[in-house]
Design a protein around this motif. Structure first.
Motif, short mmCIF file in Angstrom:
data_model
loop_
_atom_site.label_atom_id
_atom_site.label_comp_id
_atom_site.label_asym_id
_atom_site.label_seq_id
_atom_site.Cartn_x
_atom_site.Cartn_y
_atom_site.Cartn_z
N UNK A 1 45.40 94.42 50.56
CA UNK A 1 44.77 94.17 49.27
C UNK A 1 44.18 95.52 48.83
N UNK A 2 44.62 96.00 47.68
CA UNK A 2 44.32 97.36 47.24
C UNK A 2 43.68 97.33 45.86
N UNK A 3 42.69 98.21 45.66
CA UNK A 3 42.07 98.40 44.35
C UNK A 3 42.59 99.71 43.77
N UNK A 4 43.15 99.63 42.57
CA UNK A 4 43.64 100.82 41.85
C UNK A 4 42.63 101.20 40.78
N UNK A 5 42.40 102.49 40.64
CA UNK A 5 41.48 102.98 39.61
C UNK A 5 42.12 104.15 38.87
N UNK B 1 41.20 107.26 37.01
CA UNK B 1 40.00 108.09 36.95
C UNK B 1 39.93 108.85 35.63
N UNK B 2 38.77 109.40 35.32
CA UNK B 2 38.55 110.06 34.04
C UNK B 2 39.43 111.29 33.84
N UNK B 3 39.92 111.89 34.95
CA UNK B 3 40.81 113.05 34.82
C UNK B 3 42.28 112.66 34.70
N UNK B 4 42.57 111.35 34.64
CA UNK B 4 43.93 110.87 34.49
C UNK B 4 44.64 110.59 35.80
N UNK B 5 44.03 110.95 36.92
CA UNK B 5 44.63 110.64 38.22
C UNK B 5 44.37 109.18 38.58
N UNK B 6 45.10 108.70 39.57
CA UNK B 6 44.94 107.32 40.01
C UNK B 6 44.57 107.31 41.48
N UNK B 7 43.57 106.51 41.82
CA UNK B 7 43.14 106.36 43.20
C UNK B 7 43.47 104.95 43.66
N UNK B 8 43.88 104.83 44.92
CA UNK B 8 44.17 103.53 45.52
C UNK B 8 43.40 103.45 46.84
N UNK B 9 42.57 102.41 46.97
CA UNK B 9 41.71 102.27 48.14
C UNK B 9 41.73 100.81 48.58
N UNK B 10 41.56 100.59 49.88
CA UNK B 10 41.54 99.21 50.35
C UNK B 10 40.43 98.45 49.63
N UNK B 11 40.71 97.21 49.28
CA UNK B 11 39.73 96.41 48.54
C UNK B 11 38.97 95.50 49.51
N UNK B 12 38.41 96.11 50.54
CA UNK B 12 37.61 95.39 51.52
C UNK B 12 36.60 96.36 52.11
N UNK B 13 35.33 96.12 51.87
CA UNK B 13 34.28 97.01 52.34
C UNK B 13 33.99 96.75 53.82
N UNK C 1 35.61 95.82 46.84
CA UNK C 1 35.01 96.96 46.14
C UNK C 1 35.53 97.07 44.71
N UNK C 2 36.45 96.21 44.35
CA UNK C 2 37.11 96.25 43.05
C UNK C 2 36.13 96.30 41.88
N UNK C 3 35.00 95.62 42.00
CA UNK C 3 34.03 95.53 40.90
C UNK C 3 33.05 96.69 40.89
N UNK C 4 33.24 97.67 41.75
CA UNK C 4 32.32 98.80 41.81
C UNK C 4 32.37 99.67 40.56
N UNK C 5 31.39 100.55 40.46
CA UNK C 5 31.30 101.48 39.33
C UNK C 5 31.92 102.81 39.74
N UNK C 6 32.82 103.32 38.90
CA UNK C 6 33.49 104.59 39.17
C UNK C 6 32.80 105.69 38.37
N UNK C 7 32.51 106.80 39.06
CA UNK C 7 31.97 107.98 38.42
C UNK C 7 32.65 109.18 39.06
N UNK C 8 33.38 109.94 38.25
CA UNK C 8 34.16 111.08 38.72
C UNK C 8 35.15 110.58 39.78
N UNK C 9 35.09 111.11 41.00
CA UNK C 9 35.99 110.67 42.08
C UNK C 9 35.26 109.82 43.10
N UNK C 10 34.22 109.13 42.66
CA UNK C 10 33.44 108.29 43.58
C UNK C 10 33.36 106.87 43.05
#
Length: 102
Positions: free
Chosen positions: A25-29, A31-43, A50-59
């Motif tokens: 299960x993966x969360x895709x984001x 990002x503001x620079x146009x790149x895409x991040x993929x991270x496991x969606x389980x903390x 983590x899908x509902x988290x707030x994205x700021x820069x690369x965090x």
């Protein structure tokens, strides 16, 4: 193995999108620079998504406890500790591919 996960044009900036690839299960984001991040969606610390988290820069700020996760490395930032799996992403034209074991 690369698997098509989405189209970049269907992602909203800094808003997570959940996908399931096999057992992952993966969360895709987008990002503001146009790149895409993929991270496991389980903390690993809270057990929640983590899908509902707030994205700021690369965090990503985890939604339950608001600790900070690097979307580039998967490292949970001090003073918290831990690591989350990130997935390599390739974009070809508008298609987003994620590298998964398989």
């Amino acid at each position: 193995m690369q698997i098509k996960a989405s189209q970049k044009s269907k992602l909203l900036p800094q808003v997570g999108r959940s996908i399931i690839l096999g057992e992952d299960k993966i969360a895709l984001f987008l990002l503001s620079d146009g790149s895409i991040a993929a991270i496991e969606d389980h903390c690993p610390l809270t057990g929640g998504p983590v899908l509902e988290g707030i994205v700021s820069d690369h965090f990503l700020y985890e939604p339950m406890r608001e600790y900070k996760i690097s979307l580039l490395t998967g490292d949970i930032q001090p003073p918290d500790e831990g690591h989350m799996r990130i997935y390599p992403v390739t974009i070809i034209d508008d298609d987003v591919y994620i590298e998964v074991e398989g």
